[in-house]
Write an enzyme that holds these catalytic residues in place. Sequence first.
Site, mmCIF file in Angstrom:
data_model
loop_
_atom_site.group_PDB
_atom_site.id
_atom_site.type_symbol
_atom_site.label_atom_id
_atom_site.label_comp_id
_atom_site.label_asym_id
_atom_site.label_seq_id
_atom_site.Cartn_x
_atom_site.Cartn_y
_atom_site.Cartn_z
ATOM 1 C CG ASP A 81 -1.975 1.145 1.018
ATOM 2 O OD1 ASP A 81 -1.881 1.874 0.014
ATOM 3 O OD2 ASP A 81 -2.871 1.285 1.862
HETATM 4 C C1 BGC Z 1 -4.387 3.837 0.014
HETATM 5 C C2 BGC Z 1 -4.755 2.683 -0.882
HETATM 6 C C3 BGC Z 1 -4.687 3.113 -2.329
HETATM 7 C C4 BGC Z 1 -3.297 3.659 -2.613
HETATM 8 C C5 BGC Z 1 -3.112 4.095 -4.045
HETATM 9 C C6 BGC Z 1 -3.065 4.484 -0.396
HETATM 10 O O1 BGC Z 1 -2.817 5.631 0.335
HETATM 11 O O2 BGC Z 1 -4.301 3.376 1.346
HETATM 12 O O3 BGC Z 1 -6.047 2.229 -0.579
HETATM 13 O O4 BGC Z 1 -4.986 2.032 -3.169
HETATM 14 O O5 BGC Z 1 -3.070 4.769 -1.766
HETATM 15 O O6 BGC Z 1 -3.833 5.198 -4.348
#
Ligand code: BGC
Length: 785
Positions: free
Chosen positions: A303
């Site tokens: 993530d």
């Molecule tokens: C979020 C994710 C997301 C990723 C890409 C992160 O900050 O927790 O859910 O998929 O960003 O945008």
Amino acid sequence: MSSQIADAIVVSRHAVVASLGFVFASSALATAQRSPAQLAIIPPRASHIADSVLKLMTLEEKLGQITQSPAGFDQTGPTVDAAGEQQVRKGQLGSFLGLYGADVTRRMQKIAVEESRLHIPLIFGYDVIHGMRTIFPIPLAMAATFDSSAAVRATRVAATEATALGLHWTFAPMVDIARDARWGRIIEGAGEDPYLGSVMAAAQVRGFQGDNLRSPTSVLATAKHFAAYGGAEGGRDYNVVSVSERDLWNVYLPPFRAAVRAGAGSFMASFNEINGTPSHANDWLLTDVLRKQWDFRGMVVSDWTGVWEMIAHGLGDSLTVAERALHAGVDMEMSSTLYRNKLGAELRAGRFPIVLLDTAVHRVLTVKAALGLFDDPYRGASADRERTQILTAEDRAQAREIAREAIVLLTNRTVGGTPALPLRRDIRSIAVIGPLGADSNSVLGGWHGAGRKEDAVSVLDGLRRALPNADIKYAAGVGLDTVPVEGPVNTPAIAEAEQLARAADVVLLVVGEAEQMTGEAASRSWLGLPGAQHQLAQTVVRAARASNPSKPVIAVLVNGRPLAVQWLADSASALVESWHLGVEHGNALADVLLGDVAPSGKLPATFPRVTGQVPIYYDHKNTGRPPVEGVKWNSKYIDAPVTPLFPFGYGLSYTTFEYSNLHVSKPSLRGSESVTLSVDVRNTGTRAGTEVAQLYLRDDAASVTRPVRELRGFRRVLLQPGQSQTLTFRLDPDDLAMYDRDMRRVVEPGAFTVWAGGSSAATLEGHFTVTGGVTVLAPAPPRFR
Ligand code: BGC
């Protein structure tokens, strides 16, 4: 190559790793529970292609392949700068995040497949959460439909639009169970219940991925955030999660497992730690459970900078955390670049096993092959599809239909002899009041992909379209401030709202949360109406009633989480939960307010009376001292009731339903048998309506404590006035099962109670008994570490 051969290779790699000092459970893949859906999504041919490509790659190309870079943004949309292009050319990147648009994705893909040494295609990923351009209700609202077919249809549309724009991969569904509404990301999931969460998780995976992942309208789905991210302490985003092994298996893991069984081809690790280990370093979670026990065959992405963030978690320096993540099973690193920049020297010097790198690269290549990218790297991206398959009239019609289903009617009082809702079509004047009344951005909700506020219909616009001859005036009254205001507020804007409330025949008070008050990094410490909206509501209700005691004041919530709005629930003529419903918000709401459609949504999360009650959820344990009114020494508060404002599964309609004849097929059964329950549901009102009939179960006495009741089935049923239908629900052994003290999945003998009704407070009950000995359905999962 057959899957057995592929497995054998993986096993032999594990053996090599073990000999280098890395510990893998010896049972390896032998105990995996074969998942046909996983095999269908990731077929042996894809693995075979990955094998042949992997052999040709240099160390640098391998490290590039497991690196994902965020796209830039300019006036025309997502873009890649010259340095990014060069990285693609040199094979230093395997994927882009947030790069979409047929033109730019085709351009980058052309560089990858024509100018890079090995011509390996890129995979383009993005957060397509509840729509790409045609924005559907936020996932929490989607769950309020209790309609898995709606979730399939919405995600199908999203996948079609996303692929037209060049995307291959979405970072959805988010399947985190959330029981603390302070956590802003509650909007992205299906709410508090593992059963509903599992149904919705599987439906979204099926919708995104379609019948065939190679189809140009299918996107790879990502179950996220693995795991227990929704358990953040204090509801504060990214926070530590303190959870027992038992609660993990009972509450947080079921929707992920459902996603694997539905064939999800990708998983995302979560930012939080559990049991002292951040998910990005959690080999128990990412390897032992996900791959070995569940037979997941896709790839795991970090993530965002989750790998790098383990430095702040306190696991060590950048090299250490990169090694920990790769070892645990994070295959691709999103946004941070520790894999690419830190691991090379270690690998070259033989201080870190190359087999771990190869395994990750192989998984990334396999997923690309499963998507058909080696055969058609451009897949669905086309300017023609962009023109013809995005925001179509049919898509908007679907969005409107689903948005109507998501609306939950919370109260509906009788004013002047009739229920406040539905509104009469011949109303002459309406005052729409509140900072969200004319807001076409907030109704899109968080994570709205390529959604545009110009496409969205606000509450005000929806009402004006539906009632072109009515005099509809608008006043915001107050702004959209986050921090609650205390004490009275007297401003010219409130005075204007007061004036409109006095003059109109009906008042529509539209209050709640702006888009940015919900979603990631938008935790709230207090669940009342933000800013001065409560004062606005009080002023408006008082003014309306002073001018005419039976004037309807309809309160509409536009928001992304359960709110503690006791005063509003008690004071408004009707209270409607409309969430953030997407592009068709205003139209769908008008359809329901005017009675074209009767409301049928049900709450996917408990509404507290006061913030201090959270976490509050219906399937809690009883404690040794269940609350008793008027008695001090039991489990409750001295300054607030223990009951919720509105329970899970609750929602009214414009008609009423009655449940009767709950019949149990076998009053006594063995733990290996199924039981069927039937119940009659009758529409006792004067108009047609859809009810979400729900079935709850309790294991009355067991070797470990069990929740007071748990959802085990639900059905949407449309009934004409006076019509009755008999619904049946089958409970299989796994529906009756629990984890015993040794974490085996078992059905224990003893008494069970079932309830059927229109919410988790259902009172119609039935009973049956499981006889014989303990039935063991599955051995204990891998030891929790
Ligand atoms: C979020 C994710 C997301 C990723 C890409 C992160 O900050 O927790 O859910 O998929 O960003 O945008």
